[in-house]
Design an enzyme around this catalytic site. Structure first.
Site, PDB file in Angstrom:
ATOM      1  N   GLY A 181       1.011  -1.131  -0.093  1.00  0.00           N
ATOM      2  CA  GLY A 181       0.043   0.251  -0.205  1.00  0.00           C
ATOM      3  C   GLY A 181       0.871   1.133   0.096  1.00  0.00           C
ATOM      4  O   GLY A 181       1.926   1.265  -0.377  1.00  0.00           O
ATOM      5  N   CYS A 182       0.240   2.298   0.542  1.00  0.00           N
ATOM      6  CA  CYS A 182       1.006   3.338   0.576  1.00  0.00           C
ATOM      7  C   CYS A 182       2.385   3.384   1.436  1.00  0.00           C
ATOM      8  O   CYS A 182       2.303   3.060   2.365  1.00  0.00           O
ATOM      9  CB  CYS A 182       0.258   4.568   1.314  1.00  0.00           C
ATOM     10  SG  CYS A 182       0.997   6.313   1.770  1.00  0.00           S
ATOM     11  N   PHE A 183       3.493   3.602   0.736  1.00  0.00           N
ATOM     12  CA  PHE A 183       4.683   3.556   1.216  1.00  0.00           C
ATOM     13  C   PHE A 183       4.870   4.494   2.595  1.00  0.00           C
ATOM     14  O   PHE A 183       5.742   4.140   3.495  1.00  0.00           O
ATOM     15  CB  PHE A 183       6.021   3.748   0.358  1.00  0.00           C
ATOM     16  CG  PHE A 183       6.002   4.699  -0.703  1.00  0.00           C
ATOM     17  CD1 PHE A 183       5.627   6.406  -0.184  1.00  0.00           C
ATOM     18  CD2 PHE A 183       6.325   4.777  -1.958  1.00  0.00           C
ATOM     19  CE1 PHE A 183       6.027   7.278  -0.987  1.00  0.00           C
ATOM     20  CE2 PHE A 183       6.542   5.791  -2.722  1.00  0.00           C
ATOM     21  CZ  PHE A 183       6.102   7.040  -2.420  1.00  0.00           C
TER      22      PHE A 183
END
Length: 108
Positions: A9-11
């Site tokens: 997902g979002c880093f």
């Protein structure tokens, strides 16, 4: 020290989780696995590069073993959702694990 590269997902969200894990020495966000030689946020979000958002986790295996790193990784995202994590949608949010040493392969 060992290194593993994880996409879940979002880093930035994934990075913040691993920064709090005892034994993790550094976490760096970036892109991996794509076709473009130079990835940037806009290009990756367009879905045209094939990149995934990842974090490179460097950890001291005498403090936190790889199995624990992977337990945290799989507990903090849903690897069964295709190209999505929560409100983040796109192929850059797929779940991936890139091992960096052959000795890690049986574990991942």
């Amino acid at each position: 020290m060992q290194t593993i590269v994880l996409g879940g997902g979002c880093f930035w969200c994934t990075e913040s989780v691993f920064l709090s894990v005892k034994g993790v020495q550094s976490v760096v966000s970036g892109y991996m696995g794509g076709d473009a030689t130079s990835a940037n946020y806009e290009a990756v979000c367009s879905g045209s590069t094939g990149h995934v958002e990842v974090i490179k986790v460097e950890f001291d295996e005498s403090i936190v073993p790889l199995e624990v790193i992977l337990d945290v990784f799989f507990a903090t995202h849903d690897p069964t959702t295709m190209d999505r994590q929560g409100n983040d949608v796109g192929s850059q949010y797929r779940s991936v694990v890139f091992y960096t040493e052959d000795s890690q392969k049986p574990t991942v």
